[in-house]
Each structure stands twice: as C-alpha cells, then as structure tokens.
Write a protein that holds these residues in place. Structure first.
Motif, PDB file in Angstrom:
ATOM      1  N   HIS A 105     -20.958 -10.382   8.879  1.00  0.00           N
ATOM      2  CA  HIS A 105     -21.403  -8.779   9.313  1.00  0.00           C
ATOM      3  C   HIS A 105     -20.347  -7.944   8.428  1.00  0.00           C
ATOM      4  O   HIS A 105     -19.377  -8.090   8.912  1.00  0.00           O
ATOM      5  N   ILE A 106     -21.240  -6.999   7.624  1.00  0.00           N
ATOM      6  CA  ILE A 106     -20.251  -6.024   7.185  1.00  0.00           C
ATOM      7  C   ILE A 106     -20.580  -4.841   7.842  1.00  0.00           C
ATOM      8  O   ILE A 106     -21.682  -4.307   7.951  1.00  0.00           O
ATOM      9  N   ASP A 107     -19.571  -3.922   8.239  1.00  0.00           N
ATOM     10  CA  ASP A 107     -19.736  -2.648   9.001  1.00  0.00           C
ATOM     11  C   ASP A 107     -19.220  -1.559   7.891  1.00  0.00           C
ATOM     12  O   ASP A 107     -18.022  -1.568   7.677  1.00  0.00           O
ATOM     13  N   LEU A 108     -20.347  -0.819   7.774  1.00  0.00           N
ATOM     14  CA  LEU A 108     -19.839   0.017   6.546  1.00  0.00           C
ATOM     15  C   LEU A 108     -19.650   1.672   7.168  1.00  0.00           C
ATOM     16  O   LEU A 108     -20.617   2.020   8.117  1.00  0.00           O
ATOM     17  N   GLY A 109     -18.770   2.487   6.922  1.00  0.00           N
ATOM     18  CA  GLY A 109     -18.416   3.630   7.407  1.00  0.00           C
ATOM     19  C   GLY A 109     -18.075   4.580   6.120  1.00  0.00           C
ATOM     20  O   GLY A 109     -18.000   4.177   4.949  1.00  0.00           O
ATOM     21  N   HIS A 110     -17.637   5.741   6.479  1.00  0.00           N
ATOM     22  CA  HIS A 110     -17.240   6.653   5.653  1.00  0.00           C
ATOM     23  C   HIS A 110     -16.275   7.744   6.264  1.00  0.00           C
ATOM     24  O   HIS A 110     -16.714   8.270   7.308  1.00  0.00           O
ATOM     25  N   VAL A 111     -14.882   7.932   5.758  1.00  0.00           N
ATOM     26  CA  VAL A 111     -14.199   8.683   6.467  1.00  0.00           C
ATOM     27  C   VAL A 111     -14.480  10.199   6.255  1.00  0.00           C
ATOM     28  O   VAL A 111     -14.033  10.932   7.006  1.00  0.00           O
ATOM     29  N   GLY A 112     -15.225  10.409   5.178  1.00  0.00           N
ATOM     30  CA  GLY A 112     -15.546  11.853   4.851  1.00  0.00           C
ATOM     31  C   GLY A 112     -16.446  12.567   6.248  1.00  0.00           C
ATOM     32  O   GLY A 112     -16.201  13.791   6.390  1.00  0.00           O
TER      33      GLY A 112
END
Lengths: 211, 413
Positions: free
Chosen positions: B156-163
C-alpha cells in the motif's frame, strides 16, 4: 478481516464492553470471571483482549492490536506512535497537582513530588521552570505527603473525595483526562474498509452517558 | 568475570540474516540499475552543523563526536542531505538529470521508545533535475517494485502533499511552536484535541472547520479529490490538488493505481519535503517500511536550484517481514569438506580447486585427530549442517556416510 481491540483492564474495559453490546456485537464466551484471554464476537468481525493500561499503546503501536481504548493519562505518560482518533468522553477526570491543605510552600525552593506519572510530572514542572525531585510511587499516592515523603503529588483526580478525606487539596490542574480510541497507523490504511464503520459507530455513540 | 558489552538499540546480523539481507540488496541493486540509477556512497560522518541548521532532525537524536580539530561531527542520520550536496558539488548545471541510488546505514539516538533500533540499513533512490508528475510517478513506481520484486504482494502506498496543510495554515500566522503543536495533533488525527486547540487559540471558525476535516482526509483517491476541492481557500491549495491529480492519473495509466491511497493529514518529520510525500505499508505489518517525497528547495542550500524527489526503504524491516512470511529463499546449496593427511596435501588441494571451479563451496582440514572424532566434534555446529565430509588418506578418496568412510571414485564428484 478481524479487527483486534486492546482494552485497558478495569472500568474503561467494562464501559467499552457495554458499548460493544449496544453496537450489536455479541461475545458468547465473555463473562467477567472467564479465564480466556481473547474474545471473538459471533460475526467473527471483532475480537478483544484485556491488558494492563500502559500496555495498550504498546500493543497498538506495534500492530498486535488494531484499535485500543485507554485513558489519556497513559498516552501522556507513555507516548506512542498511534492515531488518537476519538475522545470517547468516558472515564473523565483531571490530572492535578495536590498538596496538604493550607500548607504554604516556600517559593523558589526545590519541591519533592510523589507520583505514578513521572514523565507527566517532569514535563509539567520543567515547563514551569520549577526545580523538582520526582519520586515514583505505584499506589496510594495520597499517603506520601502525609508521611513527609514528598511535598506535593501529581495524580488523577475524579471526585476529589480521597484527597478531602486525607486533608489534601488540588492546587493546580495539569490537563483533563478521558478515554481515547487509538488506532494503529498502518491498520487504519490497510484495513480501512473494516475499521471505518466501527469507528463511525463509536463516533456516533461518543457522548454516551457515564454509568 | 565476563562483562556484557551489548549496546541497547544495536544488534548483530547472524549469518542466516546476512544471506537474506544480501538477497534483498542484490534484488534492489539490480532493480535500480535497470531504471538507470547509479549507485553512490557518502561518508559515515557528517558535520553536525549541516543537520543542526536543517532542523529536520532533533539535535538530541544525533550521535555527536568531536574530531581532533575540535569540530563537532555526527553519525549520518539521513541519506538525502549528503546525496543532495554531492550532486550539487559534482554537477553544476541545474538542468542536468542525475539519478543516484544508495545503500547505507543510518544512526539516530532515539531517546524513546526503547524498542526502536538506533542503526538502520536503508536503500533508496534520489532523482534530481526533473519536476514532472511523471518523475514523481517513476520514484513511486520503483518504490512499489522494490517490495513486489522481493515477493511482497500486499503493498500500500499512502500519498500526501505537505503543501495542502501549509498553505492552509499560512493564513493563520502561527508561531513555529504553535504550528508544531497543531501539526503533531493533525499527524496523530487527534480530532478531539484539535478542536480544543482551535478554540484556545481563537482560530477563525471557517478555517477551523477546514482544519478539523484534515485528519479524516484519507482513503480512495477519487473521493478525496472532491473533498479536497471543497476545502480550498486559496489558489495554492487548488494547485496542490491539481499536482496530486496528475501524479495519480499517471500511476493509474501505468497500472499502479490499485496500490495508491491518499492521506492529506500526514505531515513528515523531515521538513525539507516541499511537495508530494508518501509512505509504503505492507499488510499486517504495524509500521511503514518505506517513505519518500519531493524536496525542491533542499539543493538551494548548496548553491544550486534543482528539483528532486526520492525515497528510501528500510531493508532490515523488509528482511524481518520476509523472514516471518517465508519469502526468503532457503540456502540449500551443498557444501563439501575434505579431511586430508600430510601425504595427500597436493592431491587434496587440487581436488578442492576443481570442486570450487564447478561452484561447490569446499573447505580443507588437515587431519590431526581421528577423522570420525573430528566430524563428531562439529556435529552440533549449525554451520556444518549440510556439509558432505570426504577423507583423503594416502591419496585415496573416501566419503563419510554418517557412520563410516567408504571408497569413492574421484570422477563421480
């Protein structure tokens, strides 16, 4: 996919089990006197086990349990890398500094603190720049100042009755405490489909009355 | 008296483990090479100031030492910073595409909890000079393949964005301490305490309402996009949604969409990350095994503006998982040991050479005691469990059958 719950032994577990029943889960094997360690519900969708409260965050952080129910005092004392998803508003009390009633303490002097929560006590006084020596005590903390073991205590206070009976009083409140539903960081993502509805049910029941 | 010299947080790797580790390393090395990455290595020591200035790692967590010039050094706690510097020193043209891979040990002096290892072995890649969503996609693709190629399927890849969080919080003008506190609460999805925090710090109701939705912003990418768009309060946040959309669309097109889920509520300890961040999980394994992200401004510290993205995988955690799930190949190659007497030395060495040329692991022992006594003395030794014993006496070859030595023709080996 079975979801495993770690519950802190004692009042919190009793309330949680009542809550399971209210949510429609049936545990045929469970009774308070049972010697079994793990209980599974009839639909095989959840299982729970009872452990000492400081062990709950350990089981959840390592993934041995997916969800845990434990007091915030334990999480403050033993920080764990978990999601503190819900405030269940059960087992409400306050973490307080208490001392002998009407006894004044010389300002600026180093204080001796007796507590079951050395980390919470250290963090609190450190942040106030108050020099302290901390003595860890495992039970009947109220006894310590009476016998001169320490000047003050840091402990959880529910009604304050024990303090009162022993001539102690609350001096400062450190934080409010209640039971939290914590979730393993990986389980929440890899078992989302099974966990989300369970959390949803707890969330809907969140303000269920103290019994 | 025996003294115990074990240091907490460090451990030996046994020979069985090393074999497994080497298996993972060669699989991954080969994988990274096939994607065009060049393996490099940076020193074990780094200047303390480099990390102290970066603020990504609490300085209490660094192992510090002082060299003969009085300079403070630290054991390398992270691979990305030194590799970025290396790329900046050796490649002055910011348009150059640079692809590096690495295998390194890292050291963190974690104060708690006790079970965390203080020495990690990581492999990973860093991709410099490309800011396309396809480039983010390539790094995520390699991350997924790092696990798949070793036989791990529940990825599982959990993708996010700090922006997204940063652009939202910027409008609040919080000091670093308050911001840190709020980040920590969002990171732990501590919704109850976030509400308390917002109230205490008099956060604007409208923004507060959006912040409270952040911890629940995880799951299926398509649902999350809708949700995110409805939360945007400025154009920067909208841009973040577009970036995530294009990375996800790319991954979907190349058939990796099924491995991806989103979590916009996670921040990352390393604050050099500037855009997408991701973590990788394996089913039923309580902690992430890989993590990565884009760090477009880190290289500026070393004088060169250069976008970059990378990831690393903790191969000791992978090894533990593969060991528990029987994914590691067993080492059942046969081994040979030849016991020889003084008269047969030349003959025995020749035979051993022949066997080694054929790929057979062969050991030689000169006979000082009775050969059966020698074999019995090693019978409980795990290292000689699968070994065939031969005896070369007066230039005659015999094989041990578990009880006795019987004649055997050399041509039959």
């Amino acid at each position: 996919m079975k979801i495993r719950f770690a519950l802190a032994k004692g009042r919190v577990a009793k309330k949680a089990i009542t809550l399971f029943h209210e949510l429609g889960y049936v545990f045929p094997d469970y009774s308070e006197k049972s010697r079994k360690l793990i209980f599974t519900d009839t639909t095989q969708s959840i299982a729970f086990f009872l452990v000492k409260s400081p062990d709950v965050p350990v089981y959840v952080a390592t993934g041995a349990a997916d969800i845990g129910i434990v007091g915030r005092d334990v999480l403050l004392e033993h920080p764990a890398d978990v999601y503190e998803l819900l405030n269940l508003n059960i087992g409400r009390c306050k973490m307080c500094v208490a001392g002998i009633k009407n006894k004044s303490l010389p300002p600026g002097k180093k204080l001796i603190i007796g507590t079951k929560y050395p980390k919470i006590a250290k963090d609190y006084f450190c942040q106030k720049d108050q020099p302290v020596d901390i003595i860890e005590i495992n039970g009947s903390v109220e006894l310590a100042p009476l016998l001169g073991l320490c000047d003050l205590i840091v402990d959880i206070v529910e009604s304050g009755a024990t303090l009162k009976e022993n001539g102690l009083e609350v001096l400062e409140e450190i934080s409010s405490i209640s039971s939290r539903l914590i979730v393993n960081k990986v389980s929440l993502k890899t078992k989302t489909k099974a966990i989300k509805p369970i959390i949803g049910k707890f969330d809907a029941q969140q303000s269920f009355p103290e019994r | 008296m025996l003294t115990n010299y074990t240091i907490e947080g460090f451990e030996n790797i046994q020979y069985q483990g090393y074999e497994a580790l080497f298996y993972i390393q060669s699989k991954l090395r080969n994988l990274y090479k096939l994607y065009g990455y060049h393996q490099i290595s940076t020193p074990t020591f780094e200047m303390y100031d480099l990390y102290a200035a970066e603020e990504s790692i609490v300085s209490d967590d660094l192992f510090k030492l002082v060299n003969h010039q009085g300079k403070v050094l630290t054991l390398k706690p992270d691979a990305t910073l030194p590799i970025t510097r290396m790329a900046a020193i050796n490649h002055k043209d910011p348009r150059e595409i640079i692809k590096f891979s690495y295998l390194t040990n890292l050291y963190r002096n974690f104060s708690s909890p006790e079970i965390i290892k203080k020495e990690e072995t990581q492999m990973g890649v860093e991709y410099f000079g490309n800011n396309n969503p396809e480039c983010d996609g390539e790094v995520i693709e390699i991350a997924i393949n790092s696990l798949l190629k070793c036989g791990i399927t529940d990825v599982h890849i959990d993708l996010g964005h700090v922006g997204f969080i940063n652009h939202l919080l910027n409008s609040l003008n919080f000091c670093d301490r308050l911001k840190g506190e709020l980040f920590q609460l969002i990171e732990n999805k501590n919704i109850g305490d976030i509400a308390e925090f917002l109230e205490k710090n008099l956060v604007d109701k409208k923004i507060g309402h959006i912040i409270l939705r952040l911890p629940k912003l995880y799951g299926e990418p398509k649902e999350i996009f809708e949700e995110m768009l409805s939360m945007c309060i400025n154009s920067e946040m909208e841009e973040v949604v577009q970036t995530l959309k294009s990375v996800y669309r790319h991954l979907e097109e190349i058939g990796l969409g099924k491995y991806i889920s989103f979590d916009i509520g996670f921040t990352n300890a390393m604050n050099y990350y500037s855009d997408i961040i991701f973590k990788g999980y394996i089913d039923n394994w309580g902690e992430p095994v890989l993590n990565g992200g884009r760090y477009n401004h880190l290289s500026e510290k070393f004088g060169i503006k250069r976008p970059a993205v990378g990831f690393s995988v903790d191969i000791l955690k992978m090894m533990d998982y593969m060991d528990k799930n029987a994914l590691l190949p067993e080492d059942n190659r046969s081994k040979t040991a030849i016991l020889y007497d003084c008269d047969s030395k030349v003959h025995a060495y020749k035979l051993a050479d022949n066997l080694r040329t054929k790929g057979e692991s062969t050991e030689l022992f000169i006979l000082k005691v009775d050969p059966i006594a020698f074999i019995n003395s090693q019978s409980h030794n795990e290292l000689y469990k699968h070994t065939r014993f031969f005896l070369m006496e007066k230039n005659h070859l015999k094989v041990y059958n578990g009880k006795d030595f019987i004649e055997i023709k050399e041509e039959m080996l």
